[in-house]
Design a protein around this motif. Structure first.
Motif, PDB file in Angstrom:
ATOM      1  N   GLN A 157      38.553  42.068  32.608  1.00 14.79           N
ATOM      2  CA  GLN A 157      39.226  42.088  31.303  1.00 14.79           C
ATOM      3  C   GLN A 157      39.732  43.473  30.935  1.00 14.79           C
ATOM      4  O   GLN A 157      40.664  43.595  30.141  1.00 14.79           O
ATOM      5  N   ARG A 158      39.147  44.511  31.518  1.00 14.09           N
ATOM      6  CA  ARG A 158      39.565  45.874  31.206  1.00 14.09           C
ATOM      7  C   ARG A 158      40.695  46.358  32.116  1.00 14.09           C
ATOM      8  O   ARG A 158      41.155  47.491  31.984  1.00 14.09           O
ATOM      9  N   ILE A 159      41.130  45.510  33.035  1.00 13.00           N
ATOM     10  CA  ILE A 159      42.238  45.865  33.929  1.00 13.00           C
ATOM     11  C   ILE A 159      43.502  45.215  33.389  1.00 13.00           C
ATOM     12  O   ILE A 159      43.515  44.017  33.100  1.00 13.00           O
ATOM     13  N   PRO A 160      44.581  45.996  33.247  1.00 18.28           N
ATOM     14  CA  PRO A 160      45.817  45.448  32.667  1.00 18.28           C
ATOM     15  C   PRO A 160      46.377  44.270  33.457  1.00 18.28           C
ATOM     16  O   PRO A 160      46.279  44.211  34.683  1.00 18.28           O
ATOM     17  N   TYR A 161      46.963  43.377  32.722  1.00 23.67           N
ATOM     18  CA  TYR A 161      47.581  42.166  33.275  1.00 23.67           C
ATOM     19  C   TYR A 161      48.544  42.503  34.410  1.00 23.67           C
ATOM     20  O   TYR A 161      48.536  41.846  35.458  1.00 23.67           O
ATOM     21  N   LYS A 162      49.368  43.505  34.238  1.00 17.72           N
ATOM     22  CA  LYS A 162      50.376  43.861  35.256  1.00 17.72           C
ATOM     23  C   LYS A 162      49.709  44.164  36.603  1.00 17.72           C
ATOM     24  O   LYS A 162      50.224  43.787  37.648  1.00 17.72           O
ATOM     25  N   VAL A 163      48.576  44.830  36.560  1.00 17.40           N
ATOM     26  CA  VAL A 163      47.855  45.149  37.795  1.00 17.40           C
ATOM     27  C   VAL A 163      47.319  43.867  38.429  1.00 17.40           C
ATOM     28  O   VAL A 163      47.372  43.699  39.645  1.00 17.40           O
ATOM     29  N   LEU A 164      46.840  42.947  37.602  1.00 15.85           N
ATOM     30  CA  LEU A 164      46.244  41.709  38.109  1.00 15.85           C
ATOM     31  C   LEU A 164      47.266  40.752  38.718  1.00 15.85           C
ATOM     32  O   LEU A 164      46.890  39.844  39.459  1.00 15.85           O
ATOM     33  N   ILE A 165      48.530  40.959  38.415  1.00 15.04           N
ATOM     34  CA  ILE A 165      49.560  40.131  39.046  1.00 15.04           C
ATOM     35  C   ILE A 165      50.281  40.879  40.158  1.00 15.04           C
ATOM     36  O   ILE A 165      51.292  40.412  40.669  1.00 15.04           O
ATOM     37  N   GLY A 166      49.764  42.065  40.515  1.00 16.17           N
ATOM     38  CA  GLY A 166      50.271  42.773  41.685  1.00 16.17           C
ATOM     39  C   GLY A 166      51.263  43.877  41.403  1.00 16.17           C
ATOM     40  O   GLY A 166      51.777  44.481  42.345  1.00 16.17           O
ATOM     41  N   ASP A 167      51.556  44.152  40.134  1.00 17.02           N
ATOM     42  CA  ASP A 167      52.470  45.242  39.815  1.00 17.02           C
ATOM     43  C   ASP A 167      51.753  46.581  39.945  1.00 17.02           C
ATOM     44  O   ASP A 167      50.525  46.644  40.039  1.00 17.02           O
ATOM     45  N   GLU A 168      52.534  47.641  39.920  1.00 15.35           N
ATOM     46  CA  GLU A 168      51.964  48.988  39.971  1.00 15.35           C
ATOM     47  C   GLU A 168      51.202  49.277  38.688  1.00 15.35           C
ATOM     48  O   GLU A 168      51.503  48.722  37.632  1.00 15.35           O
ATOM     49  N   VAL A 169      50.256  50.177  38.800  1.00 15.99           N
ATOM     50  CA  VAL A 169      49.481  50.571  37.634  1.00 15.99           C
ATOM     51  C   VAL A 169      50.310  51.552  36.797  1.00 15.99           C
ATOM     52  O   VAL A 169      50.919  52.463  37.338  1.00 15.99           O
ATOM     53  N   PRO A 170      50.395  51.335  35.480  1.00 16.30           N
ATOM     54  CA  PRO A 170      51.105  52.293  34.633  1.00 16.30           C
ATOM     55  C   PRO A 170      50.414  53.659  34.722  1.00 16.30           C
ATOM     56  O   PRO A 170      49.182  53.741  34.714  1.00 16.30           O
ATOM     57  N   LEU A 171      51.193  54.727  34.863  1.00 20.21           N
ATOM     58  CA  LEU A 171      50.619  56.066  35.013  1.00 20.21           C
ATOM     59  C   LEU A 171      49.652  56.415  33.896  1.00 20.21           C
ATOM     60  O   LEU A 171      48.629  57.054  34.123  1.00 20.21           O
ATOM     61  N   SER A 172      49.981  55.984  32.680  1.00 16.13           N
ATOM     62  CA  SER A 172      49.119  56.310  31.543  1.00 16.13           C
ATOM     63  C   SER A 172      47.750  55.629  31.640  1.00 16.13           C
ATOM     64  O   SER A 172      46.798  56.066  31.011  1.00 16.13           O
ATOM     65  N   GLU A 173      47.646  54.594  32.447  1.00 17.17           N
ATOM     66  CA  GLU A 173      46.396  53.848  32.566  1.00 17.17           C
ATOM     67  C   GLU A 173      45.754  53.977  33.954  1.00 17.17           C
ATOM     68  O   GLU A 173      44.736  53.340  34.220  1.00 17.17           O
ATOM     69  N   ALA A 174      46.335  54.807  34.809  1.00 16.28           N
ATOM     70  CA  ALA A 174      45.897  54.881  36.201  1.00 16.28           C
ATOM     71  C   ALA A 174      44.417  55.242  36.334  1.00 16.28           C
ATOM     72  O   ALA A 174      43.682  54.580  37.079  1.00 16.28           O
ATOM     73  N   ASN A 175      43.970  56.260  35.627  1.00 11.52           N
ATOM     74  CA  ASN A 175      42.577  56.681  35.761  1.00 11.52           C
ATOM     75  C   ASN A 175      41.615  55.572  35.325  1.00 11.52           C
ATOM     76  O   ASN A 175      40.640  55.279  36.017  1.00 11.52           O
TER      77      ASN A 175
END
Length: 161
Positions: A52-70
């Motif tokens: 739940q703490r991982i952004p939706y975009k990452v869970l569907i295979g998109d790149e991680v937003p730089l602001s949320e990478a860490n």
């Protein structure tokens, strides 16, 4: 008449004891199964809390937003730690094969995602002696049953190399 009743009861006592032991064994087994289900559910909840703490975009295979990478990489690291624990739990027979197969399929699915896989590879490279159990399951393409093997760390490292 009383003697006859006592003889009949004496004859039935062993059967009653066997029946009672059988009922007790059944209740203990059912209790153990229920406790295992509760335990497995608690591990599943831990997984859901991490995901739940991982952004939706990452869970569907998109790149991680730089602001949320860490934050994303931290959660994937936490997920890796959970996976390692799940593998250990199966090795020690604390979870059922059905649950293990579900968890293993989830691992395979998640680690096929680019961000998950990249984080996994980075952690394995930088910390080669950590997550040994997860390294072995990945090396076997997430298609194994850790309950069937008890491999020493040295042998496992040799297999992975």
């Amino acid at each position: 008449m009383i003697t006859f009743i006592i003889e009949v009861l004496n004859t039935l006592v062993p059967y009653a004891i066997v029946f009672g032991v059988g009922v007790a064994a059944y209740q203990i087994r059912r209790s153990n199964i229920q406790q295992r289900v509760i335990f497995e559910d608690s591990i599943n909840k831990e997984y859901r809390d991490i995901i739940q703490r991982i952004p939706y975009k990452v869970l569907i295979g998109d790149e991680v937003p730089l602001s949320e990478a860490n934050a994303v990489h931290n959660e994937i690291y936490n997920y890796m730690d959970l996976c390692n624990e799940q593998i250990y739990l199966r090795m020690s027979n604390r979870v059922s094969k059905k649950t293990w197969n579900n968890w293993q399929e989830g691992m395979k699915t998640n680690f096929e995602l680019k961000v998950f896989n990249d984080t996994l590879d980075e952690v394995f490279e930088k910390l080669p002696s950590n997550f040994i159990e997860l390294q072995s399951v990945k090396a076997l393409n997430f298609s194994t049953d850790p309950k069937k093997y008890k491999i020493s760390d040295n042998l496992l490292k040799w297999i992975l190399d």
